[in-house]
Design a protein around this motif. Sequence first.
Motif, PDB file in Angstrom:
ATOM      1  N   ASN A 123       0.825  -1.207   0.000  1.00  0.00           N
ATOM      2  CA  ASN A 123       0.000   0.000   0.000  1.00  0.00           C
ATOM      3  C   ASN A 123       0.860   1.259   0.000  1.00  0.00           C
ATOM      4  O   ASN A 123       1.914   1.295   0.643  1.00  0.00           O
ATOM      5  CB  ASN A 123      -0.908   0.046   1.243  1.00  0.00           C
ATOM      6  N   GLY A 124       0.404   2.277  -0.711  1.00  0.00           N
ATOM      7  CA  GLY A 124       1.009   3.587  -0.604  1.00  0.00           C
ATOM      8  C   GLY A 124       2.365   3.733  -1.264  1.00  0.00           C
ATOM      9  O   GLY A 124       2.817   2.868  -2.022  1.00  0.00           O
ATOM     10  N   PRO A 125       3.049   4.845  -0.974  1.00  0.00           N
ATOM     11  CA  PRO A 125       4.240   5.231  -1.746  1.00  0.00           C
ATOM     12  C   PRO A 125       5.418   4.288  -1.609  1.00  0.00           C
ATOM     13  O   PRO A 125       6.186   4.126  -2.559  1.00  0.00           O
ATOM     14  CB  PRO A 125       4.569   6.615  -1.186  1.00  0.00           C
ATOM     15  N   TRP A 126       5.584   3.634  -0.450  1.00  0.00           N
ATOM     16  CA  TRP A 126       6.742   2.758  -0.288  1.00  0.00           C
ATOM     17  C   TRP A 126       6.601   1.467  -1.077  1.00  0.00           C
ATOM     18  O   TRP A 126       7.588   0.761  -1.302  1.00  0.00           O
ATOM     19  CB  TRP A 126       6.969   2.454   1.202  1.00  0.00           C
ATOM     20  N   LYS A 183      -7.384   7.350   0.990  1.00  0.00           N
ATOM     21  CA  LYS A 183      -6.457   8.108   1.825  1.00  0.00           C
ATOM     22  C   LYS A 183      -5.791   9.246   1.048  1.00  0.00           C
ATOM     23  O   LYS A 183      -5.295  10.199   1.646  1.00  0.00           O
ATOM     24  CB  LYS A 183      -5.352   7.187   2.365  1.00  0.00           C
ATOM     25  N   TYR A 184      -5.771   9.136  -0.284  1.00  0.00           N
ATOM     26  CA  TYR A 184      -4.948  10.034  -1.098  1.00  0.00           C
ATOM     27  C   TYR A 184      -5.819  10.989  -1.911  1.00  0.00           C
ATOM     28  O   TYR A 184      -6.722  10.553  -2.639  1.00  0.00           O
ATOM     29  CB  TYR A 184      -4.062   9.217  -2.031  1.00  0.00           C
ATOM     30  N   PRO A 185      -5.562  12.298  -1.816  1.00  0.00           N
ATOM     31  CA  PRO A 185      -6.388  13.283  -2.524  1.00  0.00           C
ATOM     32  C   PRO A 185      -6.473  13.031  -4.021  1.00  0.00           C
ATOM     33  O   PRO A 185      -7.540  13.154  -4.627  1.00  0.00           O
ATOM     34  CB  PRO A 185      -5.688  14.616  -2.218  1.00  0.00           C
ATOM     35  N   GLY A 186      -5.346  12.682  -4.650  1.00  0.00           N
ATOM     36  CA  GLY A 186      -5.337  12.450  -6.090  1.00  0.00           C
ATOM     37  C   GLY A 186      -6.204  11.278  -6.497  1.00  0.00           C
ATOM     38  O   GLY A 186      -6.850  11.300  -7.548  1.00  0.00           O
ATOM     39  N   THR A 187      -6.241  10.238  -5.662  1.00  0.00           N
ATOM     40  CA  THR A 187      -7.073   9.070  -5.953  1.00  0.00           C
ATOM     41  C   THR A 187      -8.550   9.394  -5.741  1.00  0.00           C
ATOM     42  O   THR A 187      -9.401   8.994  -6.539  1.00  0.00           O
ATOM     43  CB  THR A 187      -6.659   7.886  -5.062  1.00  0.00           C
ATOM     44  N   ARG A 188      -8.835  10.130  -4.676  1.00  0.00           N
ATOM     45  CA  ARG A 188     -10.233  10.505  -4.420  1.00  0.00           C
ATOM     46  C   ARG A 188     -10.802  11.323  -5.572  1.00  0.00           C
ATOM     47  O   ARG A 188     -11.961  11.144  -5.974  1.00  0.00           O
ATOM     48  CB  ARG A 188     -10.345  11.293  -3.111  1.00  0.00           C
ATOM     49  N   LEU A 234       6.596  13.248  -8.398  1.00  0.00           N
ATOM     50  CA  LEU A 234       7.506  13.377  -7.258  1.00  0.00           C
ATOM     51  C   LEU A 234       6.818  14.053  -6.076  1.00  0.00           C
ATOM     52  O   LEU A 234       6.973  13.629  -4.923  1.00  0.00           O
ATOM     53  CB  LEU A 234       8.753  14.160  -7.664  1.00  0.00           C
ATOM     54  N   ALA A 235       6.044  15.081  -6.353  1.00  0.00           N
ATOM     55  CA  ALA A 235       5.338  15.791  -5.284  1.00  0.00           C
ATOM     56  C   ALA A 235       4.289  14.897  -4.631  1.00  0.00           C
ATOM     57  O   ALA A 235       4.134  14.904  -3.396  1.00  0.00           O
ATOM     58  CB  ALA A 235       4.679  17.057  -5.845  1.00  0.00           C
ATOM     59  N   GLY A 236       3.585  14.105  -5.452  1.00  0.00           N
ATOM     60  CA  GLY A 236       2.553  13.225  -4.910  1.00  0.00           C
ATOM     61  C   GLY A 236       3.129  12.123  -4.048  1.00  0.00           C
ATOM     62  O   GLY A 236       2.567  11.779  -2.991  1.00  0.00           O
ATOM     63  N   LEU A 397      -2.343   4.668  -4.801  1.00  0.00           N
ATOM     64  CA  LEU A 397      -1.934   6.076  -4.806  1.00  0.00           C
ATOM     65  C   LEU A 397      -1.895   6.659  -6.215  1.00  0.00           C
ATOM     66  O   LEU A 397      -1.179   6.152  -7.078  1.00  0.00           O
ATOM     67  CB  LEU A 397      -0.546   6.205  -4.154  1.00  0.00           C
ATOM     68  N   ILE A 398      -2.652   7.727  -6.428  1.00  0.00           N
ATOM     69  CA  ILE A 398      -2.541   8.535  -7.644  1.00  0.00           C
ATOM     70  C   ILE A 398      -1.979   9.893  -7.246  1.00  0.00           C
ATOM     71  O   ILE A 398      -2.644  10.660  -6.533  1.00  0.00           O
ATOM     72  CB  ILE A 398      -3.903   8.731  -8.323  1.00  0.00           C
ATOM     73  N   PRO A 399      -0.738  10.234  -7.631  1.00  0.00           N
ATOM     74  CA  PRO A 399      -0.226  11.575  -7.356  1.00  0.00           C
ATOM     75  C   PRO A 399      -1.140  12.629  -7.971  1.00  0.00           C
ATOM     76  O   PRO A 399      -1.535  12.520  -9.137  1.00  0.00           O
ATOM     77  CB  PRO A 399       1.159  11.555  -8.010  1.00  0.00           C
ATOM     78  N   LYS A 400      -1.475  13.596  -7.194  1.00  0.00           N
ATOM     79  CA  LYS A 400      -2.466  14.603  -7.578  1.00  0.00           C
ATOM     80  C   LYS A 400      -2.101  15.264  -8.902  1.00  0.00           C
ATOM     81  O   LYS A 400      -0.967  15.654  -9.128  1.00  0.00           O
ATOM     82  CB  LYS A 400      -2.561  15.654  -6.474  1.00  0.00           C
ATOM     83  N   GLY A 401      -3.090  15.342  -9.800  1.00  0.00           N
ATOM     84  CA  GLY A 401      -2.916  16.029 -11.074  1.00  0.00           C
ATOM     85  C   GLY A 401      -2.387  15.183 -12.203  1.00  0.00           C
ATOM     86  O   GLY A 401      -2.236  15.670 -13.324  1.00  0.00           O
ATOM     87  N   THR A 402      -2.101  13.884 -11.942  1.00  0.00           N
ATOM     88  CA  THR A 402      -1.511  13.032 -12.983  1.00  0.00           C
ATOM     89  C   THR A 402      -2.489  12.012 -13.556  1.00  0.00           C
ATOM     90  O   THR A 402      -2.342  11.586 -14.706  1.00  0.00           O
ATOM     91  CB  THR A 402      -0.302  12.249 -12.445  1.00  0.00           C
TER      92      THR A 402
END
Length: 574
Positions: A123-126, A183-188, A234-236, A397-402
């Motif tokens: 799960n998540g970035p790691w 949990k992630y703004p970009g995914t929501r 990278l930011a996400g 996880l979807i980094p926001k805006g991508t």
Amino acid sequence: MIAVALTVVLPAAASAQQASTAAPAAHPPGAAIASGHKLATEAGLQIIREGGNAFDAAVAVSSTLGVVEPISSGLGGGGFFLLHDAKTGKDVMLDAREYAPESASPDKYLDKDGKLDPAKSINGPWSAGIPGLPAALVELATKHGKLPLKQSLAPAIKIATEGFPVYDRMSKGYAQRASEMEKYPGTREVYLRNGKPIQTGDLFKQPELAHTLTLLAEKGRDGFYKGATAKKLLAGVKAAGGAWTAEELANYQVKERAPIEFDYKGWKITTVPPPSSGGIALAEMLQILEGYDLKNMDPVHRTHLVVEAMRRAYRDRTFFLGDPDFTTIPQKVLLSKDYALGLRSTINPEKATPSDLLSGNPTPLEDDETTHFSIIDAEGNRVGATQTVNLLYGSGLIPKGTGVLLNDEMDDFALKPGTPNSFGVMGYEANAPKPGKRPLSSMSPTFMDSADKAVVLGTPGGSRIITMVLLGILGYDDGLTAQQVAALPRYHHQWLPDLIEAESGTFDDATARGLAEMGHKLKLPGNTAEGGRGSSHVWGNLQTVEWDKKTNTLSGGSDPRNEVGAAEVLPSTP
């Protein structure tokens, strides 16, 4: 519910009866594409109609699958592309597997007690490796295709912009992963509509993903690995607590690798090398099995021998295989017919070999949510591609805006030696994570060639991929059609746990009883045998195409377990 996938076969100009007495045809009578979604199959056929070849069509199919099957693959993942160039006769594999970021040391994935922490590994970035699929699309178009990348990506961009209907597997999969994904703004932003999750039948639009694909189309690899998209990725990742660097993102490269080739009873098998474990495992299993007359065996003894071959190949997978750029693999030995003969000699034809009797130490010498497509074009070019984000909806996880859903491929490493991953398979140092290293995979796109036939096949299915491809190869050798191969019942053994798993209806009562009397432990749907994963009612999503050179006909098989898959044949125009 099992839905029958669409298979459309359009007749060639000459009849099969006329062609049967002629010499094998030099070129196919058109193109055939089988994929996990009808929109992806149609995207590939559209590019063929526009003058593209199999490699251009692969760009269209791959990118469209990433739009319409986000549960399985996408720009945030990777894959293996097995290519056959008809003009040169050359086969090559494009390795677009994700690799480990610099920050991903094994200790990052352990809890305070030193045990593997799945919250970080899946799960998540790691859990995410550096994506490889965008680079593969560029490589296919620029080095192998005939059309501009922008043209081949156009169908995927259009579908991402205009949307497509959400299907059951997609909405049910989201329901399973919603707590992590939300949990992630970009995914929501992508998966919630007025605060509510996607539902079957909704029109699913992805404008941010369309924009990311457009930048890739216009700028090539720099449109993803550098510039605006890279900054957002990278930011996400950083906002979610991860640690990628701009340098490791910009430095990602597809690697060309020489395929594995071997013979099996008149077939030339061409398949994938490490970092896939599939090619070596298939070679071991088939070279063990070529010593038996499987076609004339009763179901109990045939299954027993196939299982024993599976058991031995998966044992070797555990200890010897990893990224060949980081690990010394005894490939020559493992592919040797003499080695296979030695393994065959350890098989008792009437009794199961307990897995704990096969050494648990080295001797001196992959979720079901993946996707596959197969293509043959009118020139005879072929593509077999298996691509993935690993588990259901990857990392979530979807980094926001991508619009890019990142993979969770770090779970495919041996993050803690000797500890099974999400597919129940283990690994040791050969598959331990290191910066820039690619995790071992089970993805196994494969070609089969005989004097009269050319076949492309592959499937998703995690660690079961290899055994499903094995059963498909045996099915073609038995004389089955492409659609019959796609529909074959499936069973699996992976050394540890010491169990035969099978789909519903694979074994009748007499066969199951006979295997048990030989000492095999079976885990069937509804069976409560200890150890291993719960056995699903259905597995995989096999997609295959076949060119019969004798009749000069094309056919396709799309797995009937998949509600939205399609295999179609497009005849050549005069």
